[in-house]
Enzyme design. Structure first.
Site, PDB file in Angstrom:
ATOM      1  N   LYS A  60       0.836  -1.205   0.097  1.00 45.27           N
ATOM      2  CA  LYS A  60       0.052  -0.073   0.250  1.00 45.27           C
ATOM      3  C   LYS A  60       0.775   1.222  -0.020  1.00 45.27           C
ATOM      4  O   LYS A  60       1.821   1.271   0.965  1.00 45.27           O
ATOM      5  CB  LYS A  60      -0.818  -0.204   1.208  1.00 45.27           C
ATOM      6  CG  LYS A  60      -2.162   0.717   1.216  1.00 45.27           C
ATOM      7  CD  LYS A  60      -2.991   0.313   2.337  1.00 45.27           C
ATOM      8  CE  LYS A  60      -4.300   1.275   2.335  1.00 45.27           C
ATOM      9  NZ  LYS A  60      -5.206   1.091   3.639  1.00 45.27           N
TER      10      LYS A  60
HETATM   11  C1  E4P Z   1      -8.431   2.208   3.605  1.00 46.72           C
HETATM   12  O1  E4P Z   1      -7.673   1.497   3.185  1.00 46.72           O
HETATM   13  C2  E4P Z   1      -8.382   2.706   4.644  1.00 46.72           C
HETATM   14  O2  E4P Z   1      -7.608   1.839   5.624  1.00 46.72           O
HETATM   15  C3  E4P Z   1      -9.633   3.143   5.401  1.00 46.72           C
HETATM   16  O3  E4P Z   1     -10.870   2.726   4.723  1.00 46.72           O
HETATM   17  C4  E4P Z   1      -9.622   4.536   6.210  1.00 46.72           C
HETATM   18  O4  E4P Z   1     -11.041   4.522   6.704  1.00 46.72           O
HETATM   19  P1  E4P Z   1     -11.280   5.853   7.613  1.00 46.72           P
HETATM   20  O5  E4P Z   1     -11.510   6.939   7.000  1.00 46.72           O
HETATM   21  O6  E4P Z   1     -12.578   5.401   8.308  1.00 46.72           O
HETATM   22  O7  E4P Z   1     -10.175   5.859   8.550  1.00 46.72           O
END
Ligand code: E4P
Length: 218
Positions: free
Chosen positions: A87
């Site tokens: 990522k």
């Molecule tokens: C995506 O990969 C992120 O980990 C996640 O969806 C972020 O979500 P949030 O905005 O609820 O922290």
């Protein structure tokens, strides 16, 4: 549509896997910290534990923000397991790194996408997934779902292999709306998947069926 779970909690991952609906896992540094996972070796061991729970597609996020650092960290993460998807944040060196990973057959998930332009750049660089954050757009009174629909329309015009991974999903209607417009993947907390189960008419109907069966069969 693929379902990923957005957590670093091993019990939640196992619960979603056991429901039979899980295609992958996304994590981020905040989710890892929430589980109390810190220190390089512990972080790697935790990713390994997640990989041991699921069949494939575990997004593990790099911390480095420079090209060399992202490559080094991404190689180390992907060496843990063929299930790892590296990522990478949507920054200049991140885009460069996504191209390098793509050329070296390492899957990537470009995170922190908030615009169509960012999504196009990541797709051009060869990202396996792009993660538009719909909840965080909604948080600032923008329209997260509108971005997902815009990206589907744009990607439909071309032959990008990149999949649109709707992220920052906060409630079941986010997920349903992403499915309506055709997002390839949705990553959600466990409670969002669990809330899809619920309908009062299902509960009332089941109660009646069981009561009638009991009456007829003693
Ligand atoms: C995506 O990969 C992120 O980990 C996640 O969806 C972020 O979500 P949030 O905005 O609820 O922290």
């Amino acid at each position: 549509m693929k379902f990923f779970i957005d957590t670093a909690n091993l019990d939640e991952i196992a619960e979603a896997r056991d429901m039979g609906i899980l295609d992958g896992v996304t994590t981020n540094p905040s989710l890892m910290a929430k589980e109390g996972i810190s220190g390089h070796e512990n972080i790697l061991a935790h990713y390994q534990a997640i990989c041991d729970l699921v069949d494939d597609k575990v997004s593990a996020e790099v911390i480095a923000t420079d090209f060399e650092g992202i490559i080094k960290e991404g190689q180390e993460l992907s060496a843990l397991s063929p299930k790892i998807v590296v990522k990478v944040p949507m920054i200049r060196d991140g885009v460069k790194a996504i191209k390098w990973f793509s050329d070296n057959n390492i899957r990537t998930n470009c995170t922190l996408i908030f615009s169509a332009g960012q999504a196009l750049l990541a797709a051009k660089a060869g990202a396996t997934y792009i993660s538009p954050f719909i909840g965080r757009l909604d948080d600032i009174s923008a329209d997260g779902l509108q971005l997902i629909a815009q990206l589907i329309a744009i990607f439909d015009n071309y032959d990008f292999q990149t999949e649109i991974l709707a992220a920052s999903i906060r409630h079941p209607m986010h997920l349903i709306s992403c499915a309506e417009v055709g997002a390839h993947v949705a990553t959600c907390p466990l409670n969002v998947f669990q809330s899809l189960l619920k309908h009062p008419l299902t509960d009332i109907g089941l109660e009646k069926f069981l009561a009638d069966h009991q009456k007829a069969n003693g």
